[in-house]
Write an enzyme that holds these catalytic residues in place. Structure first.
Site, PDB file in Angstrom:
ATOM      1  N   HIS A 121       2.507  25.327-130.087  1.00  0.00           N
ATOM      2  CA  HIS A 121       1.549  25.399-129.022  1.00  0.00           C
ATOM      3  C   HIS A 121       2.175  24.590-127.968  1.00  0.00           C
ATOM      4  CE1 HIS A 121      -2.726  25.568-127.488  1.00  0.00           C
ATOM      5  NE2 HIS A 121      -1.902  25.535-126.522  1.00  0.00           N
ATOM      6  N   ARG A 125      -3.542  32.340-126.682  1.00  0.00           N
ATOM      7  CA  ARG A 125      -4.432  31.804-127.662  1.00  0.00           C
ATOM      8  C   ARG A 125      -4.145  32.337-128.905  1.00  0.00           C
ATOM      9  NH1 ARG A 125      -4.251  28.001-124.996  1.00  0.00           N
ATOM     10  NH2 ARG A 125      -6.247  26.708-124.395  1.00  0.00           N
ATOM     11  N   THR A 168       1.810  33.508-126.174  1.00  0.00           N
ATOM     12  CA  THR A 168       1.736  32.194-125.658  1.00  0.00           C
ATOM     13  C   THR A 168       0.340  31.864-125.216  1.00  0.00           C
ATOM     14  OG1 THR A 168       2.622  32.885-123.700  1.00  0.00           O
ATOM     15  CG2 THR A 168       4.145  31.879-125.244  1.00  0.00           C
ATOM     16  N   ASP A 217       3.588  31.145-130.153  1.00  0.00           N
ATOM     17  CA  ASP A 217       3.492  29.696-129.654  1.00  0.00           C
ATOM     18  C   ASP A 217       2.103  29.363-130.251  1.00  0.00           C
ATOM     19  OD1 ASP A 217       4.306  27.587-128.135  1.00  0.00           O
ATOM     20  OD2 ASP A 217       2.913  27.832-127.041  1.00  0.00           O
ATOM     21  N   ARG A 219      -2.240  33.683-113.459  1.00  0.00           N
ATOM     22  CA  ARG A 219      -1.172  32.723-113.002  1.00  0.00           C
ATOM     23  C   ARG A 219       0.170  32.945-113.848  1.00  0.00           C
ATOM     24  NH1 ARG A 219      -6.079  29.853-112.300  1.00  0.00           N
ATOM     25  NH2 ARG A 219      -6.016  29.666-114.427  1.00  0.00           N
ATOM     26  N   CYS A 237      -3.612  36.719-121.370  1.00  0.00           N
ATOM     27  CA  CYS A 237      -5.280  36.634-121.176  1.00  0.00           C
ATOM     28  C   CYS A 237      -5.812  35.560-122.029  1.00  0.00           C
ATOM     29  CB  CYS A 237      -5.918  38.181-121.971  1.00  0.00           C
ATOM     30  SG  CYS A 237      -5.180  38.502-123.503  1.00  0.00           S
ATOM     31  N   GLY A 284      -2.758  40.537-119.106  1.00  0.00           N
ATOM     32  CA  GLY A 284      -3.446  39.307-118.309  1.00  0.00           C
ATOM     33  C   GLY A 284      -2.661  39.027-117.226  1.00  0.00           C
ATOM     34  N   LEU A 285      -2.916  39.391-115.908  1.00  0.00           N
ATOM     35  CA  LEU A 285      -1.784  39.179-114.701  1.00  0.00           C
ATOM     36  C   LEU A 285      -2.660  37.961-114.148  1.00  0.00           C
ATOM     37  CD1 LEU A 285       0.738  40.391-113.525  1.00  0.00           C
ATOM     38  CD2 LEU A 285      -0.712  41.011-111.779  1.00  0.00           C
ATOM     39  N   GLU A 328      -4.561  25.348-135.489  1.00  0.00           N
ATOM     40  CA  GLU A 328      -3.496  24.413-135.321  1.00  0.00           C
ATOM     41  C   GLU A 328      -4.102  23.174-135.657  1.00  0.00           C
ATOM     42  OE1 GLU A 328      -2.888  25.218-131.121  1.00  0.00           O
ATOM     43  OE2 GLU A 328      -1.958  27.321-131.560  1.00  0.00           O
ATOM     44  N   ASP A 340      -4.778  44.570-116.937  1.00  0.00           N
ATOM     45  CA  ASP A 340      -5.824  43.305-116.652  1.00  0.00           C
ATOM     46  C   ASP A 340      -7.003  43.836-115.890  1.00  0.00           C
ATOM     47  OD1 ASP A 340      -7.246  41.340-115.620  1.00  0.00           O
ATOM     48  OD2 ASP A 340      -5.477  39.956-115.416  1.00  0.00           O
TER      49      ASP A 340
HETATM   50  P1  NAI Z   1      -5.653  32.946-115.557  1.00  0.00           P
HETATM   51  O1  NAI Z   1      -7.103  32.927-115.672  1.00  0.00           O
HETATM   52  O2  NAI Z   1      -4.910  32.841-114.175  1.00  0.00           O
HETATM   53  O3  NAI Z   1      -5.271  34.610-115.978  1.00  0.00           O
HETATM   54  C1  NAI Z   1      -5.982  35.220-116.976  1.00  0.00           C
HETATM   55  C2  NAI Z   1      -5.751  36.674-116.987  1.00  0.00           C
HETATM   56  O4  NAI Z   1      -6.220  37.405-117.964  1.00  0.00           O
HETATM   57  C3  NAI Z   1      -6.604  36.956-115.633  1.00  0.00           C
HETATM   58  O5  NAI Z   1      -6.144  37.544-114.658  1.00  0.00           O
HETATM   59  C4  NAI Z   1      -7.754  37.974-116.305  1.00  0.00           C
HETATM   60  O6  NAI Z   1      -8.287  38.779-115.522  1.00  0.00           O
HETATM   61  C5  NAI Z   1      -7.054  38.511-117.474  1.00  0.00           C
HETATM   62  N1  NAI Z   1      -7.914  38.856-118.601  1.00  0.00           N
HETATM   63  C6  NAI Z   1      -9.248  38.623-118.834  1.00  0.00           C
HETATM   64  N2  NAI Z   1      -9.704  39.476-119.722  1.00  0.00           N
HETATM   65  C7  NAI Z   1      -8.906  40.217-120.074  1.00  0.00           C
HETATM   66  C8  NAI Z   1      -8.582  41.278-120.929  1.00  0.00           C
HETATM   67  N3  NAI Z   1      -9.624  41.746-121.935  1.00  0.00           N
HETATM   68  N4  NAI Z   1      -7.613  42.021-120.942  1.00  0.00           N
HETATM   69  C9  NAI Z   1      -6.452  41.658-120.180  1.00  0.00           C
HETATM   70  N5  NAI Z   1      -6.704  40.764-119.326  1.00  0.00           N
HETATM   71  C10 NAI Z   1      -7.459  39.923-119.238  1.00  0.00           C
HETATM   72  O7  NAI Z   1      -4.973  32.136-116.702  1.00  0.00           O
HETATM   73  P2  NAI Z   1      -3.437  31.714-116.755  1.00  0.00           P
HETATM   74  O8  NAI Z   1      -3.272  30.215-116.114  1.00  0.00           O
HETATM   75  O9  NAI Z   1      -2.559  32.677-116.590  1.00  0.00           O
HETATM   76  O10 NAI Z   1      -3.409  31.202-118.727  1.00  0.00           O
HETATM   77  C11 NAI Z   1      -3.505  32.290-119.430  1.00  0.00           C
HETATM   78  C12 NAI Z   1      -3.837  31.772-120.550  1.00  0.00           C
HETATM   79  O11 NAI Z   1      -2.809  31.204-121.359  1.00  0.00           O
HETATM   80  C13 NAI Z   1      -4.919  30.925-120.796  1.00  0.00           C
HETATM   81  O12 NAI Z   1      -6.326  31.283-121.069  1.00  0.00           O
HETATM   82  C14 NAI Z   1      -4.678  29.985-122.077  1.00  0.00           C
HETATM   83  O13 NAI Z   1      -5.441  30.507-123.136  1.00  0.00           O
HETATM   84  C15 NAI Z   1      -3.170  30.207-122.277  1.00  0.00           C
HETATM   85  N6  NAI Z   1      -2.442  28.999-121.944  1.00  0.00           N
HETATM   86  C16 NAI Z   1      -1.545  28.526-122.977  1.00  0.00           C
HETATM   87  C17 NAI Z   1      -0.642  27.724-122.959  1.00  0.00           C
HETATM   88  C18 NAI Z   1       0.408  27.230-123.904  1.00  0.00           C
HETATM   89  O14 NAI Z   1       0.688  25.894-123.975  1.00  0.00           O
HETATM   90  N7  NAI Z   1       0.722  28.301-124.593  1.00  0.00           N
HETATM   91  C19 NAI Z   1      -0.751  26.626-121.743  1.00  0.00           C
HETATM   92  C20 NAI Z   1      -1.591  27.194-120.807  1.00  0.00           C
HETATM   93  C21 NAI Z   1      -2.465  28.372-121.047  1.00  0.00           C
END
Ligand code: NAI
Length: 331
Positions: A297, A240, A238, A264, A158, A211, A155-156, A269, A178
């Site tokens: 988390h 879900r 980190t 994480d 942000r 992802c 998952g590339l 949870e 990704d």
């Molecule tokens: P984002 O939407 O910028 O990046 C997610 C990436 O995953 C996208 O590039 C998407 O194309 C890719 N993706 C979608 N389906 C996929 C698959 N089947 N295989 C591989 N890649 C796939 O989201 P961001 O901001 O990078 O956050 C990522 C995840 O981190 C969130 O969905 C959230 O669940 C989790 N998160 C966890 C936190 C924590 O405290 N542990 C805090 C913030 C986010």
């Protein structure tokens, strides 16, 4: 004077709501519902004009059906798997997220946990504190130099990008999987792209999950996926909880297939006491005791990040209540 709008913070926040009141003060009354389950929302959420939702409860169809005048549900976070956004759309209720409050913190945590595993930091600390083994590097043999080793980023987006940049700074050979990213990110960032998850798993000393949780990614890392990783590799999640089938981790650590794992996020949870992962982690006789890191988390958390999210969720509600264009709508 007309009645002010009502905004509710469904869960997680348990204080005087100062940041929310600062943004929404003159147009809305703000209340913290402190819910721990969806049932706790019944009778208290129906009249809200906007709902702020963290990650401790889910909002399903049964709640959305009862929202009488809601103009926005804002997920205080990135993932939105805990709100039935499709049904909300059917009822013309937009669901928005806050995509940019903690990307760096999560990447720092992911890479920090990888370093704690791959440098033996966690293992030494855990064993020495328990008075086990010699006062020597030999407890963690063999550790591998990280420079040149493959870091696999799933998952590339942000956070994945921020983790990839950190991996590069450590001299690691970063690959990513990704399927939804258009071509070119590998060139722009000087990292390698692979077309399948298996290709990534087969070559990575460490795999870090970034992802979202979707039907496709639920348990995308299970016992079979872990078996495809090199013997003695590391897994960091980190993203879900349900992205990884954590039931596979204790055995993978016991067999040495995983030299360590850092989690994480968990499927439930807070987790039940009898969660097999936590049972192994607490058991001083199980190898997971020294080789598994569990966090609550918390990867997103910093004081700055938490303030960002509270202000940004409130600003999103303010825009919705004033009829201004919404941002980061996902449904
Ligand atoms: P984002 O939407 O910028 O990046 C997610 C990436 O995953 C996208 O590039 C998407 O194309 C890719 N993706 C979608 N389906 C996929 C698959 N089947 N295989 C591989 N890649 C796939 O989201 P961001 O901001 O990078 O956050 C990522 C995840 O981190 C969130 O969905 C959230 O669940 C989790 N998160 C966890 C936190 C924590 O405290 N542990 C805090 C913030 C986010």
């Amino acid at each position: 004077m007309s009645e002010p709008y009502q905004v509710v913070v469904a869960d997680f926040i348990d204080d005087e709501l100062q940041p929310e009141r600062q943004v929404l003060g003159e147009i809305a009354r703000v209340a913290a519902l402190r819910a721990h389950s969806e049932d706790d929302l019944a009778g208290r959420i129906e009249q809200a004009h906007a709902v702020i939702l963290y990650h401790e409860v889910s909002i399903t169809r049964q709640t959305i059906e009862r929202l009488e005048r809601c103009k926005l549900i804002v997920r205080a976070g990135v993932g939105f798997d805990n709100v039935d956004h499709r049904f909300a759309r059917q009822r013309d209720i937009p669901v928005a997220t806050v995509p940019d409050y903690g990307s760096e913190e999560v990447a720092d945590s992911a890479i920090g946990m990888m370093l704690a595993l791959a440098r033996g930091v966690h293992l030494f600390n855990s064993r020495l504190r328990a008075g086990q083994g010699p006062w020597s590097y030999s407890q963690a043999v063999p550790l591998t130099r990280l420079r040149g080793q493959v870091l696999g980023v799933v998952g590339l987006g942000r956070i994945g990008t921020a983790a990839a940049l950190r991996g590069k700074a450590l001299g690691m050979d970063v690959v990513f999987y990704d399927p939804l990213k258009p071509d070119g990110y590998d060139k722009a960032q000087g990292i390698r792209r692979v077309e399948t998850l298996d290709e990534l798993l087969g070559q990575s000393l460490a795999v870090t999950m970034h992802c979202p949780l979707t039907d496709e990614t639920r348990h995308i890392i299970d016992a079979a996926a872990i078996a495809r990783m090199p013997h003695g590799s590391y897994l960091v999640n980190t993203s879900r909880g349900a992205v990884v089938d954590t039931r596979a981790i204790p055995d993978a650590i016991a067999s040495g297939q995983l030299a360590g794992a850092a989690i994480d996020v968990l499927e439930h949870e807070p987790p039940p006491d009898d969660d097999p992962l936590l049972v192994a982690w607490r058991d001083p006789d199980h190898p997971a005791h020294d080789r598994l890191i569990v966090n609550p988390h918390s990867a997103f958390y910093s004081e700055e990040g938490l303030m960002d999210i509270r202000v940004k969720t409130s600003e999103a509600c303010r825009r919705a209540l004033l009829g201004q264009p919404l941002r980061n709508v996902v449904n």
